[in-house]
Scaffold this active site. Structure first.
Site, short mmCIF file in Angstrom:
data_model
loop_
_atom_site.label_atom_id
_atom_site.label_comp_id
_atom_site.label_asym_id
_atom_site.label_seq_id
_atom_site.Cartn_x
_atom_site.Cartn_y
_atom_site.Cartn_z
N SER A 1 7.59 2.50 -1.11
CA SER A 1 8.07 2.23 -0.47
C SER A 1 8.40 0.53 -1.09
O SER A 1 9.03 -0.51 -1.69
CB SER A 1 7.60 1.22 0.93
OG SER A 1 8.46 0.57 1.40
N GLU B 1 -2.14 3.80 13.91
CA GLU B 1 -1.17 3.66 13.02
C GLU B 1 -0.71 5.30 14.02
O GLU B 1 0.02 5.61 13.14
CB GLU B 1 -1.47 3.95 11.52
CG GLU B 1 -1.75 2.68 10.75
CD GLU B 1 -0.60 2.02 11.00
OE1 GLU B 1 0.66 2.01 10.30
OE2 GLU B 1 -0.31 0.86 11.44
N GLY C 1 0.80 -1.13 0.05
CA GLY C 1 0.20 -0.12 -0.13
C GLY C 1 0.89 1.38 0.18
O GLY C 1 -0.07 2.60 -1.17
N CYS D 1 6.16 13.30 7.49
CA CYS D 1 5.87 11.59 8.32
C CYS D 1 7.28 11.48 9.26
O CYS D 1 6.91 10.91 10.57
CB CYS D 1 6.77 10.38 6.97
SG CYS D 1 4.90 10.27 6.61
N ASN E 1 4.18 7.83 13.28
CA ASN E 1 3.23 6.81 13.72
C ASN E 1 3.64 6.64 15.08
O ASN E 1 3.40 5.43 15.26
CB ASN E 1 3.65 5.72 12.82
CG ASN E 1 3.25 5.94 11.25
OD1 ASN E 1 4.24 6.27 10.42
ND2 ASN E 1 1.96 6.63 10.67
N HIS F 1 -2.33 6.69 5.08
CA HIS F 1 -2.85 7.02 6.24
C HIS F 1 -3.59 8.89 6.06
O HIS F 1 -2.78 9.05 4.60
CB HIS F 1 -0.81 7.56 7.06
CG HIS F 1 -0.70 6.51 7.80
ND1 HIS F 1 0.80 5.61 7.86
CD2 HIS F 1 -1.08 5.29 8.53
CE1 HIS F 1 1.39 4.91 8.06
NE2 HIS F 1 -0.13 4.94 8.68
#
Length: 441
Positions: free
Chosen positions: A26, A172, A22, A365, A108, A247
């Protein structure tokens, strides 16, 4: 009260393992060569820049990796060197999972609420369990120890352990949380979610997993002692998740009375905006990107919404965006429209955080927002708040201990774990944290 950005230091095992379904970046960069030293220095440069704007800045340390405790719990035995060698031979994927440096993305780490919003008048942080992804679920125990060491004074702070219950209460952290407030109005906390563990009337994504549950977001509001009248629980749009917005902060970001979002950030985004206008009054402003103006594929690729929206000392807002947002025409034009519009945002700054972006993490992030009064700031005795002297010490520490390059096969090297433990042991002394890691106890 002042907002502090607690940025995660990139760890010595920063690598591209391709571990997050997802997360398109990455997956795309999985197996490529990473540059841990450059990544950590890029993160420090972002901290320096944010502090230079007059914004509160602090740092959180990396986690020990590979997680030898986890490998032992999974049946690998012997000395540290022996169990790493055996894991590399018998379960290479487990070695990659336990070597992830994903704790750098401290959005997170936890979900917080400032003391002016909570029933007991203390600043609250609830550590995220990150149950959806195994390599991230490993972070919760260390994060809890680190936050308890930093915010140790229970007169001012309440640090809650991660939610129990596995997938039913998958949490999360602040990547799904936005706090909005305007003069004369109480703050509103958006605690977004992507799926429900029990409700049967919820539409879920079909391509990628929804990571945050409604039930977890409801529990966070209770633990952080928020008045239900201050809480909204919007659902992430399944179409946005399926496009790669795993997210909320991939498609929405806000600060003060300003919210910047894509139309695929939430189910019924227009209804949410109407409710926020009713709750926050005329001081609430927003900028909504439509799919026609900014295709969601470009938003996920260039991360304009994973920017930091920062409140400056003069009362205006500034956006700190990744370099990729300037290089992508649709996202650059959108951010230019934001700055030119009738809202508090007066500037956008583009920074190079490519080492993080390649693994799916932009400027937002890399930071956990923490709101502190002067008294609460004074109650923190750890050496975590940004100063030029701390910057110099951390940059020197990175240069001494981090490898320049890291390939997938390097994770098999037992010396890497020993190098990491040596580095982190020194770091805890530098930051005045005490023994927060397993290997120190």
């Amino acid at each position: 009260m002042r907002e502090y950005n607690f940025d995660g230091l990139v760890g010595p095992t920063h690598n591209y393992g391709g571990l997050s379904p997802g997360n398109l970046a990455s997956a795309q960069h999985g197996g490529t060569v990473s540059h841990p030293r450059a990544a950590a220095l890029q993160g420090l440069e972002k901290m320096r820049f944010v502090a230079g704007l007059g914004v509160g800045q602090a740092v959180l340390p990396p986690h020990p990796r590979p997680s030898l405790k986890t490998l032992r719990a999974l049946g690998f035995t012997g000395t540290d060197e022996e169990l790493i060698t055996r894991a590399a031979r018998e379960a290479e994927h487990l070695l990659r999972l336990t070597s992830s440096s994903a704790a750098m993305w401290t959005a997170n780490a936890a979900t917080g609420a400032p003391s002016e919003d909570t029933a007991d008048g203390r600043m609250h942080l609830t550590v995220a369990n990150l149950q959806q992804m195994f390599h991230r679920a490993l972070e919760a125990e260390t994060t809890y120890a680190v936050l308890r060491a930093i915010f140790a004074d229970e007169r001012h702070f309440a640090i809650h352990a991660p939610l129990p219950g596995g997938g039913h209460f998958a949490d999360e952290g602040a990547a799904n949380h936005t706090r909005l407030v305007t003069p004369g109005h109480r703050a509103v906390h958006l605690l977004a979610w992507g799926r429900s563990a029990w409700r049967g009337d919820v539409r879920h994504p079909t391509r990628f997993p929804a990571r945050q549950t409604l039930e977890a977001s409801e529990a966070l509001a209770r633990l952080n002692q928020l008045d239900p009248a201050q809480v909204l629980l919007p659902q992430q749009a399944p179409e946005g998740i399926d496009a790669g917005a795993f997210h909320t902060d991939v498609l929405a970001v806000g600060s003060g009375g300003f919210l910047m979002l894509h139309e695929l950030a939430f189910v019924d985004a227009p209804g949410l905006l109407r409710t926020l206008g009713e709750r926050l009054g005329e001081g609430f402003t927003y900028v909504l990107a439509t799919e026609d103006e900014l295709p969601v594929r470009d938003a996920v690729k260039a991360y304009p919404f994973n920017s930091q929206v920062l409140a400056l000392p003069d009362g205006s807002l500034a956006i700190v965006a990744p370099q990729e947002s300037r290089e992508t025409p649709t996202t650059r034009r959108f951010l230019e429209r934001v700055v030119a519009g009738d809202n508090p945002v007066k500037a956008v700054h583009y920074l190079d955080v490519r080492q993080s972006m390649n693994n799916g993490g932009g400027p937002a992030c890399l930071r956990q927002r923490v709101w502190l009064t002067d008294a609460e700031r004074a109650a923190v005795t750890a050496n975590v708040f940004y100063t030029p002297e701390l910057h110099a010490s951390l940059a020197g520490w990175v240069t001494r201990h981090y490898r320049e390059e890291l390939r997938a096969e390097d994770l098999r090297d037992p010396r890497l774990a020993r190098e990491t433990m040596t580095a982190l042991d020194e770091l805890t002394r530098l930051l005045h944290l005490g023994p927060v890691y397993d290997f120190q106890k």
